[in-house]
Design a protein around this motif. Structure first.
Motif, PDB file in Angstrom:
ATOM      1  N   GLU A   1      -8.600  -0.952  -0.365  1.00 34.57           N
ATOM      2  CA  GLU A   1      -8.234  -1.687   0.841  1.00 34.57           C
ATOM      3  C   GLU A   1      -8.933  -3.040   0.909  1.00 34.57           C
ATOM      4  O   GLU A   1      -8.403  -3.985   1.491  1.00 34.57           O
ATOM      5  CB  GLU A   1      -8.558  -0.830   2.067  1.00 34.57           C
ATOM      6  CG  GLU A   1      -7.619   0.350   2.205  1.00 34.57           C
ATOM      7  CD  GLU A   1      -8.133   1.428   3.148  1.00 34.57           C
ATOM      8  OE1 GLU A   1      -7.330   1.926   3.957  1.00 34.57           O
ATOM      9  OE2 GLU A   1      -9.320   1.785   3.072  1.00 34.57           O
TER      10      GLU A   1
ATOM     11  N   LYS B   1      -4.840   8.934   1.368  1.00 36.41           N
ATOM     12  CA  LYS B   1      -4.955   7.652   0.692  1.00 36.41           C
ATOM     13  C   LYS B   1      -5.040   7.838  -0.816  1.00 36.41           C
ATOM     14  O   LYS B   1      -5.593   8.814  -1.304  1.00 36.41           O
ATOM     15  CB  LYS B   1      -6.199   6.910   1.179  1.00 36.41           C
ATOM     16  CG  LYS B   1      -6.142   6.464   2.625  1.00 36.41           C
ATOM     17  CD  LYS B   1      -7.423   5.742   3.010  1.00 36.41           C
ATOM     18  CE  LYS B   1      -7.380   5.315   4.470  1.00 36.41           C
ATOM     19  NZ  LYS B   1      -8.645   4.634   4.870  1.00 36.41           N
TER      20      LYS B   1
ATOM     21  N   ASP C   1      -0.180  -6.554   3.627  1.00 36.79           N
ATOM     22  CA  ASP C   1      -1.251  -5.702   4.143  1.00 36.79           C
ATOM     23  C   ASP C   1      -0.788  -5.074   5.450  1.00 36.79           C
ATOM     24  O   ASP C   1      -1.159  -5.497   6.538  1.00 36.79           O
ATOM     25  CB  ASP C   1      -2.528  -6.513   4.349  1.00 36.79           C
ATOM     26  CG  ASP C   1      -3.685  -5.653   4.830  1.00 36.79           C
ATOM     27  OD1 ASP C   1      -3.686  -4.442   4.533  1.00 36.79           O
ATOM     28  OD2 ASP C   1      -4.584  -6.185   5.517  1.00 36.79           O
TER      29      ASP C   1
ATOM     30  N   PHE D   1       0.843  -1.196   0.000  1.00 33.73           N
ATOM     31  CA  PHE D   1       0.000   0.000   0.000  1.00 33.73           C
ATOM     32  C   PHE D   1       0.882   1.251   0.000  1.00 33.73           C
ATOM     33  O   PHE D   1       1.967   1.254   0.571  1.00 33.73           O
ATOM     34  CB  PHE D   1      -0.888   0.011   1.244  1.00 33.73           C
ATOM     35  CG  PHE D   1      -2.316   0.342   0.930  1.00 33.73           C
ATOM     36  CD1 PHE D   1      -3.231  -0.657   0.684  1.00 33.73           C
ATOM     37  CD2 PHE D   1      -2.742   1.661   0.867  1.00 33.73           C
ATOM     38  CE1 PHE D   1      -4.549  -0.366   0.384  1.00 33.73           C
ATOM     39  CE2 PHE D   1      -4.054   1.967   0.565  1.00 33.73           C
ATOM     40  CZ  PHE D   1      -4.964   0.943   0.322  1.00 33.73           C
TER      41      PHE D   1
ATOM     42  N   GLU E   1     -10.752   1.185   6.221  1.00 36.84           N
ATOM     43  CA  GLU E   1      -9.731   0.638   7.115  1.00 36.84           C
ATOM     44  C   GLU E   1     -10.093   0.847   8.578  1.00 36.84           C
ATOM     45  O   GLU E   1     -10.028  -0.093   9.392  1.00 36.84           O
ATOM     46  CB  GLU E   1      -8.375   1.261   6.809  1.00 36.84           C
ATOM     47  CG  GLU E   1      -7.234   0.762   7.687  1.00 36.84           C
ATOM     48  CD  GLU E   1      -6.889  -0.702   7.455  1.00 36.84           C
ATOM     49  OE1 GLU E   1      -6.402  -1.337   8.409  1.00 36.84           O
ATOM     50  OE2 GLU E   1      -7.124  -1.201   6.341  1.00 36.84           O
TER      51      GLU E   1
END
Length: 463
Positions: free
Chosen positions: A151, A145, A222, A132, A430
């Motif tokens: 996600e 983001k 992750d 990410f 998230e």
């Protein structure tokens, strides 16, 4: 071409686990921060290949100075300007590591980035390992983001090894095609025919989206914290060249389309391909301020060469992308809220949502987010005689409109465990995911934003 390797005081030469390939061109103000983030990695067995593409500023001197302090830093200088893509190609051939990682010279890494990527990829023998990233805004140092990576995909595929065939239908809409959000197994890339094309910009559209179709073993890290920080808003950024050379994206798309056709890889992924490529082509069109000449060239000459001519609604993953496509055919710009367009017009998707609620009628279901998006979904589900057990919002007292008729509560006020939560805004996925899993590990959180935008089922948008 000249290679200069300055040996310093830190450590002896070792076989690197990871080669970091950094193409450099006039990035002196940001280069030290970039290199410091790499040399301070918790994974020490690395080589740092700094390939200077004929910089006119002090970039090369910065690398020379820092290589004197750390022997893992190697300065390589192109004798002529090759551009970012071909400079990366040179790095692929020079890399000694089992894996390599691309990093732009104005970006930087979290300290544990390479350690997390390497040990996960090595342990599972991955060919590609994704991570990410966040946008780092030059103006004020804030982070945000990326809207191009979901996600939910990271949650569903963590701890899994997957192939291109497993994810081809929706991969392009879930993972950004940039070169710097993944670790590459060096042998895998070298044995492939995929390299960056010699374009002024947009070369990563072809490379990132073509290479992934060859992978049989992929995975992702992750991490709760982002591993890559992508700088936005700096003067002279490579993406700024798109306005000057708006047809490079189209050329890269042509290469990708031809590659996919030759490899017979388009079957089963057409909707995702059409939607992804159209959104990418809107970038140079917008950069050119919807120039009539640019739009006409891309639509009339480009679309037939990349499989985007004469498409219908059924050829796109979401109704919003089709609306943009239709407007573009008429030379007009069009902003569309993908979620709201689907909620008001995509009966097929709405019926799937209603069907899901019917199948799970006896389980506890909640809708989280009661602003205009949540209210629109409630309205459509009521038309289909479907509803939720709970309606959640962070600030119930601030919700207005039609939702005033609904009993809205905070998540903390619900006493019983929930089985499913439909989330209307993936921006908060998230945080809500963590909160729900901490309380009820078996609870499934559904990203409705991604469901309405992508060629995915509700189950594929659930974690």
């Amino acid at each position: 071409m000249t290679d200069i390797a300055m040996r310093g005081q830190e450590g002896n030469r070792m076989e690197p686990k990871v080669s970091i390939i950094i193409p450099i061109h006039d990035s002196e103000p940001y280069l030290e921060q970039c290199l410091c983030s790499v040399r301070n990695q918790t994974l020490k067995e690395i080589e740092i290949l700094c390939i200077d593409d004929c910089s006119a500023d002090g970039s090369a001197e910065t690398v020379r100075r820092m290589s004197g302090e750390d022997s893992r830093i190697v300065l390589i200088q192109n004798e002529r300007n090759l551009g970012a893509g071909e400079t990366r190609n040179r790095g692929i051939e020079l890399a000694k590591g089992e894996y390599f990682f691309f990093l732009d010279s104005d970006d930087f890494l979290a300290a544990e980035a390479l350690e997390k990527l390497y040990y996960y990829a090595h342990g599972k023998a991955l060919q590609l390992c994704f991570c990410f990233h966040v946008n780092y805004f030059e103006k004020d140092g804030s982070v945000g983001k990326s809207p191009h990576t979901t996600e939910i995909f990271f949650k569903r595929y963590r701890d899994k090894v997957f192939s291109w065939n497993d994810v081809q239908r929706f991969f392009y809409q879930n993972i950004y095609c940039v070169p710097w959000n993944r670790l590459y197994r060096t042998e895998f890339v070298r044995k492939s025919s995929v390299r960056f094309p010699p374009l002024e910009n947009s070369e990563d559209l072809f490379f990132g989206n073509a290479l992934v179709t060859l992978a049989e073993r992929m995975g992702l890290v992750d991490s709760e914290q982002p591993l890559v920080f992508y700088r936005r808003g700096r003067e002279g950024q490579v993406s700024a060249s798109v306005a000057k050379n708006p047809y490079c994206m189209l050329e890269s798309a042509k290469l990708l389309y031809d590659f996919l056709k030759r490899g017979q890889k388009l079957d089963g992924m057409q909707k995702g391909y059409h939607s992804c490529i159209l959104e990418l082509l809107l970038f140079p069109i917008q950069a050119a301020e919807y120039s009539e000449v640019v739009v006409k060239h891309i639509v009339e000459e480009g679309f037939p060469e990349i499989g985007l001519a004469d498409l219908t609604r059924a050829d796109f993953a979401g109704v919003a992308t089709y609306k943009k496509y239709s407007e573009l055919l008429m030379g007009r710009s069009c902003y569309v809220d993908a979620y709201m367009a689907a909620v008001t017009e995509d009966n097929a998707k709405l019926n799937l949502a209603a069907q899901f609620l019917g199948w799970h009628e006896k389980e506890k279901k909640a809708l989280w987010g009661m602003g205009y998006k949540g209210q629109a979904l409630v309205c459509e589900m009521r038309k289909r005689d479907r509803g939720f057990d709970y309606y959640i919002d962070k600030n119930p007292e601030k919700v207005d409109g039609a939702a005033k008729e609904i009993s809205i509560c905070r998540y903390e006020e619900i006493a019983e465990p929930l089985d499913y939560i439909m989330l209307t805004n993936r921006k908060y996925f998230e945080a809500i995911y963590r909160q729900c899993k901490a309380r009820t590990p078996s609870c499934k959180v559904i990203d409705m934003d991604t469901f309405f935008r992508c060629d995915m089922t509700i189950e594929e948008c659930m974690a």
